[in-house]
Enzyme design. Sequence first.
Site, PDB file in Angstrom:
ATOM      1  N   TYR A 134       0.818  -1.219   0.000  1.00 14.62           N
ATOM      2  CA  TYR A 134       0.000   0.000   0.000  1.00 14.62           C
ATOM      3  C   TYR A 134       0.851   1.269   0.000  1.00 14.62           C
ATOM      4  CZ  TYR A 134      -4.128  -2.876   0.954  1.00 14.62           C
ATOM      5  OH  TYR A 134      -5.142  -3.797   0.872  1.00 14.62           O
ATOM      6  N   LYS A 177       3.254 -15.392   1.929  1.00 14.37           N
ATOM      7  CA  LYS A 177       3.217 -16.107   0.642  1.00 14.37           C
ATOM      8  C   LYS A 177       4.681 -16.321   0.263  1.00 14.37           C
ATOM      9  CE  LYS A 177       0.901 -17.647  -2.974  1.00 14.37           C
ATOM     10  NZ  LYS A 177       0.086 -18.873  -2.898  1.00 14.37           N
ATOM     11  N   ASP A 179      -3.142 -18.298   1.103  1.00 15.45           N
ATOM     12  CA  ASP A 179      -4.265 -18.982   0.452  1.00 15.45           C
ATOM     13  C   ASP A 179      -4.816 -20.080   1.356  1.00 15.45           C
ATOM     14  OD1 ASP A 179      -1.704 -19.903  -0.017  1.00 15.45           O
ATOM     15  OD2 ASP A 179      -2.120 -20.750  -1.979  1.00 15.45           O
ATOM     16  N   ASP A 182      -5.611  -6.989   5.344  1.00 14.09           N
ATOM     17  CA  ASP A 182      -6.801  -6.272   4.898  1.00 14.09           C
ATOM     18  C   ASP A 182      -7.879  -7.281   4.480  1.00 14.09           C
ATOM     19  OD1 ASP A 182      -8.493  -4.323   4.090  1.00 14.09           O
ATOM     20  OD2 ASP A 182      -7.278  -3.568   2.439  1.00 14.09           O
ATOM     21  N   ASP A 191     -11.409  -8.986   6.923  1.00 16.57           N
ATOM     22  CA  ASP A 191     -12.805  -8.919   6.474  1.00 16.57           C
ATOM     23  C   ASP A 191     -13.426 -10.313   6.476  1.00 16.57           C
ATOM     24  OD1 ASP A 191     -12.717  -6.214   6.163  1.00 16.57           O
ATOM     25  OD2 ASP A 191     -13.672  -6.225   4.187  1.00 16.57           O
TER      26      ASP A 191
END
Length: 362
Positions: free
Chosen positions: A141, A191, A224, A248, A252
């Site tokens: 970001y 990852k 994942d 992020d 959620d």
Amino acid sequence: MPKICVFPGDGIGPEVVREALSVLRTIEEVSGGRRFETEEELLGGVSYDAHGVPMTDQALALAAASDAVLLGAVGGPKWDPLPFEVRPERALLGLRKNLGLFANLRPAKVHAPLLCASPLRRELVEGIDLVVVRELTGGIYFGEPRGIRMENGIEVGINTEVYTRPEIERVARVAFDLARKRSRRVTSVDKSNVLESTELWRRIVTEVRNREYADVELSHMLVDNCAMQLIRYPKQFDVIVTTNLFGDILTDEASMITGSIGMLPSASLGGKVGLYEPIHGSAPDIAGKGVANPLATILSIAMMLKYSFDRTVEAGLIEEAVTRVLAEGYRTGDIYREGPGVRRVGTKDMGEAVREAIRKRG
Ligand code: NAD
């Protein structure tokens, strides 16, 4: 007297912040008059309307000079057409960056009376109590280079994931410290099989654990797989620590498992001043109707009392009161399901029910 900077913001922000602040006043009443000074400022779209910027220097200075910040939410369709630099959401990024808030804590806890609000089966969600620690001021970001440009006649969009050793070490410590106050288990999510930035992440988190937190159990999980495990068996998690982008998304997902976005608070820590806010946005679809769920913001006050003011007893009073009003059947629209003893209430009545529960207990 400790000072709290209050940014009600846009949409339902002012409605839910009003209830949260009046819960704080009730806490003051029942805890022998130890008071908090509060001062409000505009932030987000309302600030843009008044001053042409989503956050003024004055608003930032007030936040920086306070002991904690309470934020409702910012943004809404009215400001969507604005250029990126003055969009309400920019205020959030600016606030986090300027206050050095590099760790975002989002608990996802299932309240027993709301088990039926989760899209997952009861046996999967019963007893979920996890916290995601999301790195907040680094990663993709903020990384450079970024932008959209022409290269050899072809349009290219670019973002860059960058993490430095100090950035990883400090957020890892937040996660391990938190785990020590819970069940001493951390899952670091990356990852590392594809992204070098998170290969480094995995190596450094492991180093910090081995060097400073041998009493905390650490495991690693690819993002994942974590997305899948959160649905398959969420109870396996206690503290999850991860990068800005992965955090992020996973937060959620974790919030949805618990049933409602209107229930979940958050804390952003790292600098001198902590920032506390519900995880939901400004909910323009229900703004001004008096139906928003104020519990996420009320629980954000509990997190503030715990993390910024070390007032765990008062934080516990709020958390217990929330559990009590849910057990008594109070529901705002977002968590309402027809059933015996269940009653649908608006924002104000939900706030009042929490205050009443605190008074009875306090
Ligand atoms: P949202 O969280 O505002 O709303 C998503 C859905 O959840 C809506 O149907 C809404 O009515 C419902 N909802 C949210 N909070 C609720 C509550 N307390 N009680 C009952 N229902 C609730 O997300 P969105 O619609 O994607 O975004 C709306 C605006 O908020 C956008 O401008 C977005 O940029 C902004 N936003 C701000 C923040 C923030 O301030 N931290 C976070 C996310 C989104």
